[in-house]
Design an enzyme around this catalytic site. Structure first.
Site: not given
Ligand code: THU
Length: 139
Positions: A46-47, A58, A93, A96
């Site tokens: 969710i950005e 995650e 990442c 997470c």
């Molecule tokens: N993102 C995730 O939701 N999980 C990950 O393991 C890597 C990155 C999302 C964050 C952001 O909304 C988009 O991917 C680009 O980084």
């Protein structure tokens, strides 16, 4: 963890990826978190226009589960990829991984990563976060 369980998690992660709100990166991620009790919590990224409040798929799944009273977990499946492209291998990442470290045993918690219900690999949290710092270190 049995292969069928991992496939179920992959299926739910793929489904939840469709709910991703990612208008800035256009990179959509889905996750499916399995509790010790057998419940599955899905999550998506969710950005935010201000970028830093963005929540990964995650962590969405973990925070949903914890807020519903679940604290023990067996594993998580994660899928990701650009909006209109094929799924690509998507590893969690660092933030997470640290959240996983808070609630999960790094020796037994399984992280399932892949591109379809027939194409995935399983890792322990310890494999993807060696020498992690967690709640045990504060005891
Ligand atoms: N993102 C995730 O939701 N999980 C990950 O393991 C890597 C990155 C999302 C964050 C952001 O909304 C988009 O991917 C680009 O980084």
């Amino acid at each position: 963890m049995e292969k069928e369980t991992m496939q179920s998690l992959m299926r739910v992660a793929i489904e939840y990826r469709l709910r991703a709100y990612a208008p800035y990166s256009k990179f959509k991620v889905g996750a499916a978190l399995l509790t010790e009790e057998g419940q599955i919590f899905g999550g998506c990224n969710i950005e935010n226009a201000s970028y830093t409040p963005t929540n990964c798929a995650e962590r969405t799944a973990f925070f949903k589960a914890v807020s519903e009273g679940y604290f023990k977990f067996k594993g998580i499946a994660i899928v990701g990829g650009k909006e209109d492209a094929e799924l690509q291998f998507c590893a969690p990442c660092g933030v997470c991984r640290q959240v996983m470290m808070e609630f999960c045993d790094p020796e037994t918690f399984i992280v399932v990563l892949g591109t379809s219900v027939d194409d995935f690999k399983a890792y322990t949290l310890k494999e993807i976060l060696p020498l992690g710092f967690g709640p045990e270190d504060l005891k």
